[in-house]
Design an enzyme around this catalytic site. Structure first.
Site, short mmCIF file in Angstrom:
data_model
loop_
_atom_site.label_atom_id
_atom_site.label_comp_id
_atom_site.label_asym_id
_atom_site.label_seq_id
_atom_site.Cartn_x
_atom_site.Cartn_y
_atom_site.Cartn_z
N ALA A 102 -52.89 57.40 8.59
CA ALA A 102 -51.97 58.54 8.37
C ALA A 102 -51.55 58.77 9.79
O ALA A 102 -52.11 58.61 10.89
CB ALA A 102 -52.64 59.80 7.46
N GLU A 137 -61.34 58.92 11.44
CA GLU A 137 -60.74 60.37 11.64
C GLU A 137 -61.74 61.24 12.32
O GLU A 137 -61.12 62.16 13.11
CB GLU A 137 -60.59 60.91 10.14
CG GLU A 137 -59.59 60.35 9.33
CD GLU A 137 -60.15 59.22 8.46
OE1 GLU A 137 -61.16 58.52 8.91
OE2 GLU A 137 -59.52 59.11 7.37
N GLY A 144 -56.20 56.42 6.79
CA GLY A 144 -55.32 56.44 5.49
C GLY A 144 -55.07 54.97 4.98
O GLY A 144 -54.78 54.66 3.95
N GLU A 168 -57.87 53.98 3.18
CA GLU A 168 -57.85 54.77 1.98
C GLU A 168 -56.85 54.05 1.07
O GLU A 168 -57.07 53.83 -0.36
CB GLU A 168 -57.79 56.23 2.10
CG GLU A 168 -59.01 56.95 3.06
CD GLU A 168 -58.66 58.23 3.68
OE1 GLU A 168 -57.79 58.11 4.59
OE2 GLU A 168 -59.28 59.08 3.30
C1 LIG Z 1 -56.75 62.44 9.50
C2 LIG Z 1 -56.69 61.71 8.06
C3 LIG Z 1 -57.17 62.28 6.83
C4 LIG Z 1 -56.28 60.21 8.16
C5 LIG Z 1 -55.85 59.19 9.16
O1 LIG Z 1 -55.39 58.15 8.96
S1 LIG Z 1 -55.85 59.75 11.04
C6 LIG Z 1 -55.49 58.20 11.70
C7 LIG Z 1 -56.88 57.14 11.74
N1 LIG Z 1 -56.33 56.14 12.52
C8 LIG Z 1 -56.58 55.97 13.77
O2 LIG Z 1 -57.34 56.84 14.36
C9 LIG Z 1 -56.06 54.66 14.52
C10 LIG Z 1 -55.06 55.10 15.69
N2 LIG Z 1 -54.60 53.81 16.10
C11 LIG Z 1 -55.14 53.25 17.12
O3 LIG Z 1 -56.41 53.65 17.60
C12 LIG Z 1 -54.57 51.95 17.89
O4 LIG Z 1 -53.21 52.28 17.62
C13 LIG Z 1 -55.11 50.74 17.14
C14 LIG Z 1 -56.78 50.47 17.57
C15 LIG Z 1 -54.96 50.71 15.66
C16 LIG Z 1 -54.31 49.61 17.87
O5 LIG Z 1 -54.19 49.61 19.18
P1 LIG Z 1 -53.25 49.05 20.10
O6 LIG Z 1 -53.44 49.24 21.43
O7 LIG Z 1 -52.86 47.58 19.80
O8 LIG Z 1 -51.64 49.67 19.73
P2 LIG Z 1 -50.98 51.00 20.10
O9 LIG Z 1 -50.49 50.84 21.26
O10 LIG Z 1 -52.19 52.30 20.02
O11 LIG Z 1 -50.07 51.28 18.88
C17 LIG Z 1 -49.03 51.00 18.54
C18 LIG Z 1 -47.95 52.07 18.25
O12 LIG Z 1 -48.33 52.56 17.04
C19 LIG Z 1 -48.50 53.92 17.30
N3 LIG Z 1 -49.89 54.45 16.18
C20 LIG Z 1 -51.00 53.59 15.83
N4 LIG Z 1 -51.56 54.38 14.95
C21 LIG Z 1 -50.79 55.20 14.83
C22 LIG Z 1 -51.17 56.32 13.81
N5 LIG Z 1 -52.29 56.41 12.88
N6 LIG Z 1 -50.33 57.53 13.67
C23 LIG Z 1 -49.17 57.22 14.35
N7 LIG Z 1 -48.75 56.40 15.37
C24 LIG Z 1 -49.66 55.39 15.48
C25 LIG Z 1 -49.13 54.38 18.56
O13 LIG Z 1 -48.94 55.68 18.91
C26 LIG Z 1 -48.21 53.45 19.21
O14 LIG Z 1 -46.72 53.95 19.27
P3 LIG Z 1 -46.26 54.34 20.62
O15 LIG Z 1 -46.05 52.96 21.36
O16 LIG Z 1 -44.74 54.74 20.36
O17 LIG Z 1 -47.13 55.11 21.23
#
Ligand SMILES: CC(C)=CC(=O)SCCNC(=O)CCNC(=O)[C@H](O)C(C)(C)COP(=O)(O)OP(=O)(O)OC[C@H]1O[C@@H](n2cnc3c(N)ncnc32)[C@H](O)[C@@H]1OP(=O)(O)O
Length: 257
Positions: free
Chosen positions: A65, A131, A108, A111
């Site tokens: 998400a 999460e 998400g 999910e």
């Molecule tokens: C809370 C509930 C109920 C549900 C959820 O789903 S919470 C989210 C769960 N997911 C995560 O915690 C994963 C978050 N992402 C990561 O840990 C990393 O992005 C990665 C391990 C999947 C990949 O790492 P990598 O270094 O290859 O890439 P990044 O530079 O970190 O990401 C690229 C770009 O995408 C944006 N990003 C990634 N995931 C999300 C996300 N879940 N929501 C919003 N944005 C996301 C990340 O910020 C980056 O964007 P910027 O370059 O603009 O910072």
């Protein structure tokens, strides 16, 4: 129809939906939700479509998400909007949906894959419910669906440690039905969906309904439900056609009647 965050196309009788927010690793925001629901509803009501596939990119099915969208959410907003309830609409379609997962399927994303009817994984797929690392917990069904897929012990492990599971572990644990090379993922998923779409749609829809009922009822009720649906298929021309085709050693010509 044109969308902003997803791409849709048809491949024969298969509706293919590709998540398309590459810069955010297909993070699922409210726009993606609205567009996914619109696309499955559209394919669901299209008589030429028998099954669907939802996929992402080779790097990410969906990294979760959208954390940036949720960051400032207050408890009052989350509760009054019943935040995430809209995902229930995604599961309402009666036609089968296959999740074709490559790369990250986290939070998400995992999910969403579990909301589909089954998951085909690429050999580079990584599943997780991280999460807990954000100070929250699964909210789109992870604590419930993952537990049903892989059992309590592994679901607790995944949700409490936030670790990722690779494709092989996901297949061993029953989360995914099969693992294929990443380069063949979409083709394999579309092939599976096309196979399903060849069959009589009423029997496909009733099969989906019966398997899903197994999650919600007792064994006795489920067996009775299955039997009643099975009986009702004898009211369809496709039952006569399917069985006649077998006896006459020819391919059936199903009309969904
Ligand atoms: C809370 C509930 C109920 C549900 C959820 O789903 S919470 C989210 C769960 N997911 C995560 O915690 C994963 C978050 N992402 C990561 O840990 C990393 O992005 C990665 C391990 C999947 C990949 O790492 P990598 O270094 O290859 O890439 P990044 O530079 O970190 O990401 C690229 C770009 O995408 C944006 N990003 C990634 N995931 C999300 C996300 N879940 N929501 C919003 N944005 C996301 C990340 O910020 C980056 O964007 P910027 O370059 O603009 O910072």
């Amino acid at each position: 129809m044109t969308y902003e965050t997803i791409l849709t196309e048809t491949r024969g009788k298969v509706g293919l939906i590709t998540l398309n927010r590459p810069k955010a690793l297909n993070a699922l925001n409210s726009r993606v939700l609205a567009e996914l629901v619109a696309a499955v509803t559209d394919f669901g009501s299209n008589a030429d479509i028998g099954a669907m596939v939802v996929t992402g990119s080779e790097k990410a099915f969906a990294a979760g998400a959208d954390i940036k969208e949720m960051q400032a959410l207050s408890y009052a907003d989350a509760y009054t909007q019943d935040f995430f309830v809209g995902w229930e609409d995604f599961t309402r379609t009666r036609k089968p949906i296959i999740a074709a997962v490559a790369g990250y399927a986290l939070g998400g994303g995992c999910e969403l894959a579990m909301m589909c009817d089954f998951i085909i994984a690429a050999d580079n797929a990584k599943f997780g419910q991280p999460e807990i690392t954000l100070g929250v917990m699964p909210g789109m069904g992870g604590s419930q669906r993952l537990t049903r897929f892989v059992g309590k012990s592994k679901a607790m492990d995944m949700c409490l440690t936030g670790r990722m599971m690779d494709a092989q572990e996901a297949e061993r644990s029953g989360l995914v039905s099969r693992v294929v090379p990443a380069s063949d993922l979409v083709e394999e998923a579309v092939k599976a969906a096309a196979k399903i779409a060849e069959f009589s749609l009423p029997s496909v829809m009733m099969t989906k309904e019966a398997v899903n009922r197994a999650y919600e009822t007792t064994l006795g009720e489920g067996l009775r439900f299955e039997r009643r649906l099975f009986h009702s298929l004898f009211a369809f021309e496709d039952q006569k056609e399917g069985m006649a085709a077998f006896a006459e050693k020819r391919k059936p010509n199903f009309t969904n009647r």
